[in-house]
Design an enzyme around this catalytic site. Sequence first.
Site, mmCIF file in Angstrom:
data_model
loop_
_atom_site.group_PDB
_atom_site.id
_atom_site.type_symbol
_atom_site.label_atom_id
_atom_site.label_comp_id
_atom_site.label_asym_id
_atom_site.label_seq_id
_atom_site.Cartn_x
_atom_site.Cartn_y
_atom_site.Cartn_z
ATOM 1 N N GLU A 1 48.425 35.151 6.009
ATOM 2 C CA GLU A 1 47.308 35.866 5.359
ATOM 3 C C GLU A 1 47.449 35.906 3.840
ATOM 4 O OE1 GLU A 1 44.795 36.180 6.813
ATOM 5 O OE2 GLU A 1 45.007 36.974 8.838
ATOM 6 N N HIS B 1 48.807 44.789 4.861
ATOM 7 C CA HIS B 1 47.931 44.394 5.975
ATOM 8 C C HIS B 1 48.683 44.583 7.282
ATOM 9 C CE1 HIS B 1 45.479 42.127 8.716
ATOM 10 N NE2 HIS B 1 46.441 41.239 8.917
ATOM 11 N N HIS C 1 47.965 45.467 11.920
ATOM 12 C CA HIS C 1 47.055 45.579 13.078
ATOM 13 C C HIS C 1 47.339 46.869 13.835
ATOM 14 C CE1 HIS C 1 47.204 40.834 13.352
ATOM 15 N NE2 HIS C 1 46.766 41.258 12.185
ATOM 16 N N TYR D 1 37.974 64.917 4.868
ATOM 17 C CA TYR D 1 37.978 64.782 3.400
ATOM 18 C C TYR D 1 38.936 63.704 2.897
ATOM 19 C CZ TYR D 1 42.315 67.555 3.046
ATOM 20 O OH TYR D 1 43.597 68.001 3.162
ATOM 21 N N HIS E 1 40.362 42.389 14.166
ATOM 22 C CA HIS E 1 41.611 41.909 13.581
ATOM 23 C C HIS E 1 42.558 43.067 13.200
ATOM 24 C CE1 HIS E 1 43.518 39.002 10.372
ATOM 25 N NE2 HIS E 1 44.398 39.866 10.841
ATOM 26 N N TYR F 1 47.527 60.681 -5.563
ATOM 27 C CA TYR F 1 48.332 60.896 -4.358
ATOM 28 C C TYR F 1 48.974 59.582 -3.910
ATOM 29 C CZ TYR F 1 47.291 65.628 -2.666
ATOM 30 O OH TYR F 1 47.233 66.970 -2.465
HETATM 31 ZN ZN ZN Z 1 46.450 39.996 10.556
#
Ligand code: ZN
Length: 224
Positions: free
Chosen positions: A80, A99, A101, A120, A162, A215
Amino acid sequence: MSETTEARARKSIVDACRAMNAAGINQGTSGNVSIRHGGRMLISPSATPYDAMTPETVASIDLAGEMTGDWDGPSRPSTEWRFHWLLLKHRPEVGAVVHAHPTYCTALAMLRQPIPACHYMIAIFGGMDVRCAGYATFGTPELADLAVEALEDRTACLLANHGMVALGGDVDQALWRAVELEALARQYHAAKAVGDPAILSVEEIDATFGMLAGYGRQADAGPR
Ligand SMILES: [Zn+2]
């Protein structure tokens, strides 16, 4: 950038990958992490179990010029790498991309639904929702374009069928957002299972933006 700061950045990628496992947001080796370092992207290697990952196996790709995919290092970059690269290239304020899953984000991504302002904490992702990017095959330039589009004015998105992407000024903030997004997805899922969650107004979310600024960043002293 000195050798020392690059070594630290490389180690923080390995640490962040292991932290994804510890936080329960990773599935196998599907999660990946990138950091901007100077004019380059440092990114976790492809298909490497996190226990076997070392700072030396982190791949390095130039952020200048075209998307060629040329990399330095002993291991191929994450499959990716394209959306990591395009996000770091087009979002100068972004210092790191995470990234993964995780189950609840991915479940909502299978429904191709955005996460609305049902809590919030949506404000830490930059707006009134977390969008779901359209579907394209993993690893493709098309998916990279869809992720950039879904992340406009946002710091996280879902990827249809994904997973999810989270951005941060540094890797701690990106990881923090990834963990918070999975928590929010889980809460939204639980609420939807028993009814229609109430959605906060623009005014109500606006009131939280200032309070949540900064934050999740290592450099800030505020709550995490
Ligand atoms: Zn992926």
